[in-house]
Design an enzyme around this catalytic site. Sequence first.
Site, PDB file in Angstrom:
ATOM      1  N   GLY A  96       0.697  -1.288   0.205  1.00  0.00           N
ATOM      2  CA  GLY A  96       0.268  -0.194   0.304  1.00  0.00           C
ATOM      3  C   GLY A  96       0.954   0.639  -0.067  1.00  0.00           C
ATOM      4  O   GLY A  96       2.079   0.918  -0.302  1.00  0.00           O
ATOM      5  N   GLY A 119       0.731   5.639   1.729  1.00  0.00           N
ATOM      6  CA  GLY A 119       0.329   6.801   2.705  1.00  0.00           C
ATOM      7  C   GLY A 119       1.135   8.210   2.200  1.00  0.00           C
ATOM      8  O   GLY A 119       2.636   7.828   0.920  1.00  0.00           O
ATOM      9  N   MET A 172       2.969   9.146   3.898  1.00  0.00           N
ATOM     10  CA  MET A 172       4.357   9.526   4.567  1.00  0.00           C
ATOM     11  C   MET A 172       5.446   8.625   4.101  1.00  0.00           C
ATOM     12  O   MET A 172       6.288   8.192   4.086  1.00  0.00           O
ATOM     13  CB  MET A 172       4.967   9.212   6.316  1.00  0.00           C
ATOM     14  N   VAL A 230       4.670   0.838   1.513  1.00  0.00           N
ATOM     15  CA  VAL A 230       4.728  -0.024   2.295  1.00  0.00           C
ATOM     16  C   VAL A 230       4.932  -1.616   2.197  1.00  0.00           C
ATOM     17  O   VAL A 230       3.740  -1.217   0.532  1.00  0.00           O
ATOM     18  CB  VAL A 230       3.222   0.304   3.243  1.00  0.00           C
ATOM     19  N   LYS A 247       8.295   0.239   5.731  1.00  0.00           N
ATOM     20  CA  LYS A 247       7.613   1.749   4.777  1.00  0.00           C
ATOM     21  C   LYS A 247       9.017   2.727   5.087  1.00  0.00           C
ATOM     22  O   LYS A 247      10.192   2.574   5.147  1.00  0.00           O
ATOM     23  CB  LYS A 247       7.023   2.368   6.339  1.00  0.00           C
ATOM     24  N   ASP A 296      -3.815  12.215  13.343  1.00  0.00           N
ATOM     25  CA  ASP A 296      -4.194  11.709  11.570  1.00  0.00           C
ATOM     26  C   ASP A 296      -4.990  10.484  12.150  1.00  0.00           C
ATOM     27  O   ASP A 296      -5.025   9.335  11.600  1.00  0.00           O
ATOM     28  CB  ASP A 296      -2.990  11.667  10.620  1.00  0.00           C
TER      29      ASP A 296
END
Length: 724
Positions: free
Chosen positions: A16, A18, A20, A23, A38, A131
């Site tokens: 996935g 994100g 930041m 992943v 990450k 968040d």
Amino acid sequence: MTGRSLLHYRILEKLGAGGMGDVYLAEDRRLKRRVALKVLPKEFAALPERLNRFRREAEAVAALSHPNIVTIHSVEEAEGVHFLTMELLQGKTLARLIPRGGLPVRRFFEIAVPLVDALVAAHERRIVHRDLKPTNVMVSDRGVVKVLDFGLAILRREPESSDADELPTVTWTEEGRIQGTVPYMSPEQIRGAWVGPESDIFSLGVVLYEMATGRRPFQGETSADVVSAVLRHEPRPVTDLRPELPYHLGRIIGHCLVKDPKHRFRSTQDLRDELEALREEVESGQIRSGALSSAELAASKPKRRRRWLAAALAVVALLAVGSWYLTRESEEPSWPVSYETQELLNQAHHLEQRGDTQENLAAAEERYRRALALEPGRPEIQARLAAVLARLQLKSADAERADEIRRLTDQALEEDSDQGMAYVALGRLSLLEGDAVSADKLARRAIEATPEDYCAYTLLGQSLVLQDRPDEGLRQLREGVIRAGADIRARLALARELMRLGRFHLAAAEYELVRESDPDSQLALNNLAILYARSGRDLDAIPLLKRLLTLGDDDAAAVNLGMIYLRQDRAGEAVEAFLDAYRMNPDKPLIPHSLGEAYEKLEDFETAREWFATAIDSYDRDLAAGGRRSWLGLRAVCAAKLARFDEALQNLREVLELAPNDPDPLFNAAQVHALAGDRERTLDYVQLAFEAGYPRQEFLRDLSFRAFWDDPEFLDLLEAEPGL
């Protein structure tokens, strides 16, 4: 990146992406396990701010060790790639698990409680997520809830510490910078203002709302519309959208979504306590997994009371032969009494249920005495009379009354060792004397004798709180509330302990529940007024107190009204209110004490000293008669006002030994040391009292601290966030 190796990690596939970083699924060839990697994109790694945020996430989450927070194994850099390794989670995000109409009630609590637990752990370590949203919450295939992505996390600024276990501090994002996900942002976060744990509570409220209803509370066609809704609109209550939900779930979620952060839950721990208590009530069947109206709440009673009612109705037929039976609530009729005696006992019980006012308790005492005169030597009546006398002893101490309580309980227990109310009466005396350990033992003996009686659980809860075991104590107090049904005394006791612990919003919620069944409850009105006043809502407090005074003489309401006038620099009106209270109850030590404070504000120092001296005499009489030992803290302040510092310090030593974490005696200790001119000890106790929950404004109003009002360190202490 797929197929590439970084150090001893071989990247297998992308999982996935994100804000930041991306992943990946990776194999740790050294430890022979699969992990999640990450990876911060190179273009971000070149930006110092992004790189610092990435490192901050790793440091923040790595510092947390909690089953509901994703575990970070390591922070790495290889070949110019910055990445961190995390535990590999297999499951679904919360966003994928929420159905269109919201989660079933049981499933809601299964996810909500551990989710809040994770935030409690983070906030205890001074970490704010910033968040929180359903895509940042994972539920594993085994049902374990995990909070992810602390990429926007900040650490709360705090004084330098030499404690190696403390996290290092960092500077939070400056004001004017908006970071987060708009539909889940708090109003202060959208405005770019400083954010703290209260902001996470708001975001958590949005998530809980979505879990309960299947829809977000703030909606719009564009981001601008959503921002406007968050800032200006009130969401529909969740129980409007799903009437079958517990009524108080809507209240809890609504409390999270208050626009002003100061009026949300004081902490995630308080939110967690409320959710857990509500779950226990739902699962126990005391509150159905459906909407519960105020009327139903007031009318709800546990099965034991229905059995008592059935027994009472069944014996009405015995009136024809002129006798009735006095029953214990848990047993069949035990011995016959006359109709007149039973009527007196019913009246006394009803008076007690109306609340622990002097008038109600005195009237109940009178009925029990008449019943005992008709049925001398009956242990049930002796125990009940002793219990109501113990409640009166809390109002105003009397040595003869204390002796009578012991005599009555001795007689009752000699006749019948299973008289639970006798143990409760003795336990209340022990609490007055500050002996929480003895009260604890007596409460447990009462539970053994009469496990259905809420009074024993309430006493046990109070004794545990006094032993500095608040969580255990509150659980027992809530058990008392469940067992008491519609009897408001158990809820009043819970509210008083929450108030003493500084959990003011929880206490206010309990008092509001009391008012649903008894709008003119004197204790609820009085203490709600105190809570409003402590949170700066004087204009809400004053009408409640004036309402009380229209209902009859109420010295507590008059004192509290005077206190508010005093804070508003209306010292003349305060004197009038305190003198009115003194007319009603000249034996109450707090009243001459308050008059001394009021005359001090008027700069009539000679009259003030006279009232402080009168207060000391009154405290001494009350303490000698077996009154509450907590008076010692207030007596110490009066002694310090008269420059009798040796007395004051001795009083403080005694009261702090009894209740070392109670905010009131800690505040009194700060007052005494301030009056004595001991700056170092004053600042120590100011910090302790503030962290224990004592309101900031009281330090800035109390004349004891006037020499510190321009002291930078004093002001800095009060600017810090208590408990975080």
